[in-house]
Design a protein around this motif. Structure first.
Motif, PDB file in Angstrom:
ATOM      1  N   GLU A  48       0.821  -1.211   0.000  1.00 10.35           N
ATOM      2  CA  GLU A  48       0.000   0.000   0.000  1.00 10.35           C
ATOM      3  C   GLU A  48       0.856   1.262   0.000  1.00 10.35           C
ATOM      4  N   ALA A  49       2.153   1.120   0.248  1.00  8.09           N
ATOM      5  CA  ALA A  49       3.037   2.293   0.268  1.00  8.09           C
ATOM      6  C   ALA A  49       3.227   2.822  -1.148  1.00  8.09           C
ATOM      7  N   PRO A  50       3.336   4.133  -1.302  1.00  4.68           N
ATOM      8  CA  PRO A  50       3.595   4.694  -2.637  1.00  4.68           C
ATOM      9  C   PRO A  50       4.948   4.227  -3.166  1.00  4.68           C
ATOM     10  N   MET A  51       5.012   4.000  -4.480  1.00  2.00           N
ATOM     11  CA  MET A  51       6.278   3.661  -5.126  1.00  2.00           C
ATOM     12  C   MET A  51       7.024   4.966  -5.396  1.00  2.00           C
ATOM     13  N   ILE A  52       8.200   5.110  -4.820  1.00  3.91           N
ATOM     14  CA  ILE A  52       8.966   6.343  -4.961  1.00  3.91           C
ATOM     15  C   ILE A  52       9.774   6.350  -6.248  1.00  3.91           C
ATOM     16  N   GLU A  53      10.410   5.230  -6.595  1.00  2.91           N
ATOM     17  CA  GLU A  53      11.276   5.180  -7.779  1.00  2.91           C
ATOM     18  C   GLU A  53      10.784   4.124  -8.776  1.00  2.91           C
ATOM     19  N   PRO A  54      10.214   4.564  -9.928  1.00  2.69           N
ATOM     20  CA  PRO A  54       9.627   3.609 -10.883  1.00  2.69           C
ATOM     21  C   PRO A  54      10.623   2.646 -11.511  1.00  2.69           C
ATOM     22  N   THR A  55      11.926   2.999 -11.574  1.00  2.00           N
ATOM     23  CA  THR A  55      12.877   2.074 -12.194  1.00  2.00           C
ATOM     24  C   THR A  55      13.183   0.883 -11.299  1.00  2.00           C
ATOM     25  N   LEU A  56      12.812   0.967 -10.022  1.00  2.00           N
ATOM     26  CA  LEU A  56      12.975  -0.166  -9.100  1.00  2.00           C
ATOM     27  C   LEU A  56      11.627  -0.877  -8.995  1.00  2.00           C
ATOM     28  N   PHE A  57      11.243  -1.505 -10.081  1.00  2.00           N
ATOM     29  CA  PHE A  57       9.849  -1.881 -10.278  1.00  2.00           C
ATOM     30  C   PHE A  57       9.530  -3.359 -10.112  1.00  2.00           C
ATOM     31  N   ARG A  58      10.503  -4.241 -10.105  1.00  2.00           N
ATOM     32  CA  ARG A  58      10.218  -5.663 -10.287  1.00  2.00           C
ATOM     33  C   ARG A  58       9.613  -6.289  -9.035  1.00  2.00           C
ATOM     34  N   ARG A  59       8.350  -6.659  -9.136  1.00  2.00           N
ATOM     35  CA  ARG A  59       7.631  -7.229  -8.005  1.00  2.00           C
ATOM     36  C   ARG A  59       7.786  -8.749  -7.910  1.00  2.00           C
ATOM     37  N   ALA A  60       7.996  -9.419  -9.035  1.00  2.00           N
ATOM     38  CA  ALA A  60       8.004 -10.886  -9.045  1.00  2.00           C
ATOM     39  C   ALA A  60       9.214 -11.394  -9.819  1.00  2.00           C
ATOM     40  N   PRO A  61      10.394 -11.473  -9.188  1.00  2.00           N
ATOM     41  CA  PRO A  61      11.599 -11.880  -9.911  1.00  2.00           C
ATOM     42  C   PRO A  61      11.564 -13.321 -10.431  1.00  2.00           C
ATOM     43  N   GLY A  62      10.788 -14.194  -9.797  1.00  2.00           N
ATOM     44  CA  GLY A  62      10.751 -15.583 -10.225  1.00  2.00           C
ATOM     45  C   GLY A  62      11.792 -16.412  -9.496  1.00  2.00           C
ATOM     46  N   PRO A  63      11.632 -17.729  -9.501  1.00  2.00           N
ATOM     47  CA  PRO A  63      12.496 -18.600  -8.703  1.00  2.00           C
ATOM     48  C   PRO A  63      13.966 -18.575  -9.126  1.00  2.00           C
ATOM     49  N   ASP A  64      14.253 -18.427 -10.413  1.00  2.00           N
ATOM     50  CA  ASP A  64      15.656 -18.416 -10.850  1.00  2.00           C
ATOM     51  C   ASP A  64      16.393 -17.207 -10.296  1.00  2.00           C
ATOM     52  N   LEU A  65      15.800 -16.024 -10.430  1.00  2.00           N
ATOM     53  CA  LEU A  65      16.460 -14.819  -9.928  1.00  2.00           C
ATOM     54  C   LEU A  65      16.526 -14.821  -8.401  1.00  2.00           C
ATOM     55  N   LEU A  66      15.487 -15.322  -7.753  1.00  2.00           N
ATOM     56  CA  LEU A  66      15.529 -15.412  -6.292  1.00  2.00           C
ATOM     57  C   LEU A  66      16.676 -16.321  -5.845  1.00  2.00           C
ATOM     58  N   ALA A  67      16.867 -17.425  -6.558  1.00  2.00           N
ATOM     59  CA  ALA A  67      17.953 -18.337  -6.207  1.00  2.00           C
ATOM     60  C   ALA A  67      19.315 -17.685  -6.452  1.00  2.00           C
ATOM     61  N   ARG A  68      19.430 -16.935  -7.526  1.00  2.00           N
ATOM     62  CA  ARG A  68      20.695 -16.245  -7.818  1.00  2.00           C
ATOM     63  C   ARG A  68      21.012 -15.212  -6.739  1.00  2.00           C
ATOM     64  N   MET A  69      19.997 -14.471  -6.316  1.00  2.00           N
ATOM     65  CA  MET A  69      20.235 -13.460  -5.290  1.00  2.00           C
ATOM     66  C   MET A  69      20.575 -14.117  -3.955  1.00  2.00           C
TER      67      MET A  69
END
Length: 379
Positions: free
Chosen positions: A241-262
């Protein structure tokens, strides 16, 4: 104070670290992909440097690096038309580098990112920006549908992103050797996280030849409204519910591959990903701007007085917040990545093309002069 500088092209300087598919055509794509390291005032006993990936770039962000590499790959494969989707920075970089290489491109972006688009890039022959009134995931779906229906590649692919960003590790290795500095933490605001993922790929490569080379712990910074990595790695609750301050930091659902990499990146480096609340960010923004300005790093404001981009500022605010919270301890040395924010100011972009999600494939076919197969689906 400036500590280290590559004025022309980090990509060209370390091209020998890339595979032949990229390297063969880099001379046709590189423009200016520079970077420098500057010292900021210490903060509560923590030495603070900034890796400025914005001021010496062609379009003003580190996305220039990946565009140079990705478009070189397109030339290697003979692609003359490409598709892309972006919240702004990648759109500008792909447009500039594709036009430079004589490649036609159609780039989809959401309405919230309109103010990030540089209008003069849309004037280049073969460049088409399309504003799609849909959320990120839906735009990705219709981009995939257009790619499949028209047999057009989507840029930049993941591998090109990681390969371009790994060159940062070689730059930092040389900067550390030249300056005598050793950084305990590397801090960056993350959306998809391709930048740090590529960086630590580069560190791993360097360690193959120099197993004793130290590398910094990674601290990822996410904004309050969109923090999937922080939620997955630390259990932090995301306040959607918080406002998005920076639109370029947008990715809400990275997916399992990116989550595993991070997860792997943070485990290997002893790092983590944290959220900076909106209240904390607003409290720290003025200091971040003042410190950067005092070090000679420009923070671009648009004609309406608004900061053009806050991703780089988030890195710095996240550093201050981590020091205040005790994660980064007194005596440490931090390198915060300023990934964008010094690019050219520009008037508000007026879209030439707008589309509903269901109309994108047809519009892309018309813009590229390609015939849409009768069985093509909008996804």
């Amino acid at each position: 104070m400036e500590i280290y500088r590559e004025d022309t092209s980090v990509v060209a300087r370390y091209a020998d670290r890339l595979s032949d598919v990229y390297r063969r055509h880099l001379q046709c794509t590189t423009l200016r992909e520079g970077a420098h390291v500057v010292a900021l005032p210490a903060y509560r006993g923590v030495a603070l440097d900034v890796l400025d990936l914005s001021s010496l770039g062609t379009t003003g962000t580190f996305k220039d690096w990946l565009a140079a590499v990705a478009i070189a790959e397109c030339l290697a494969h003979g692609h003359r038309t490409v598709l892309a989707q972006s919240s702004g920075n990648t759109a500008n970089a792909v447009a500039r580098y594709a036009a430079h290489a004589g490649i036609r491109c159609v780039i989809l972006y959401p309405p919230a990112s309109r103010r990030r688009i540089l209008p003069h890039l849309a004037e280049a022959p073969g460049v088409h920006f399309v504003e799609v009134d849909a959320p990120e995931e839906r735009i990705k779906q219709v981009l995939a549908a257009a790619s499949a229906a028209l047999d057009l590649p989507v840029v930049p692919p993941l591998e090109a992103q990681l390969e371009a960003n790994k060159l940062r590790a070689y730059l930092l290795r040389d900067a550390a050797l030249a300056s005598g500095r050793q950084w305990d933490w590397h801090v960056q605001a993350v959306s998809s996280g391709f930048g740090p993922m590529g960086l630590y790929r580069g560190f791993r490569e360097i360690r193959q030849d120099d197993p004793g080379m130290p590398w910094p712990r990674f601290l990822g910074v996410q904004q309050e409204a969109i923090a999937p990595y922080a939620a997955a790695l630390t259990g932090t609750a995301v306040n959607e519910e918080a406002p998005m301050i920076e639109p370029t930091l947008f990715r809400r659902a990275p997916g399992p591959d990116l989550l595993a990499r991070m997860q792997s990146l943070c485990t290997d480096s002893g790092g983590t990903v944290r959220v900076v609340s909106n209240g904390r960010y607003h409290a720290l923004e003025a200091k971040a701007i003042a410190d950067l300005t005092s070090a000679g790093v420009r923070v671009t404001h648009d004609a309406d007085g608004q900061v053009r981009e806050r991703a780089g500022l988030y890195s710095l605010a996240g550093t201050y917040d981590a020091v205040d919270g005790g994660l980064i301890e007194e005596g440490a040395r931090v390198l915060a990545a300023y990934t964008g924010g010094s690019g050219p100011g520009a008037p508000l972009f007026e879209p030439e093309h707008r589309a509903r999600a269901q109309d994108v494939v047809g519009l892309v076919a018309a813009l590229t002069g390609l015939r849409r197969p009768a069985a093509a689906s909008q996804a």
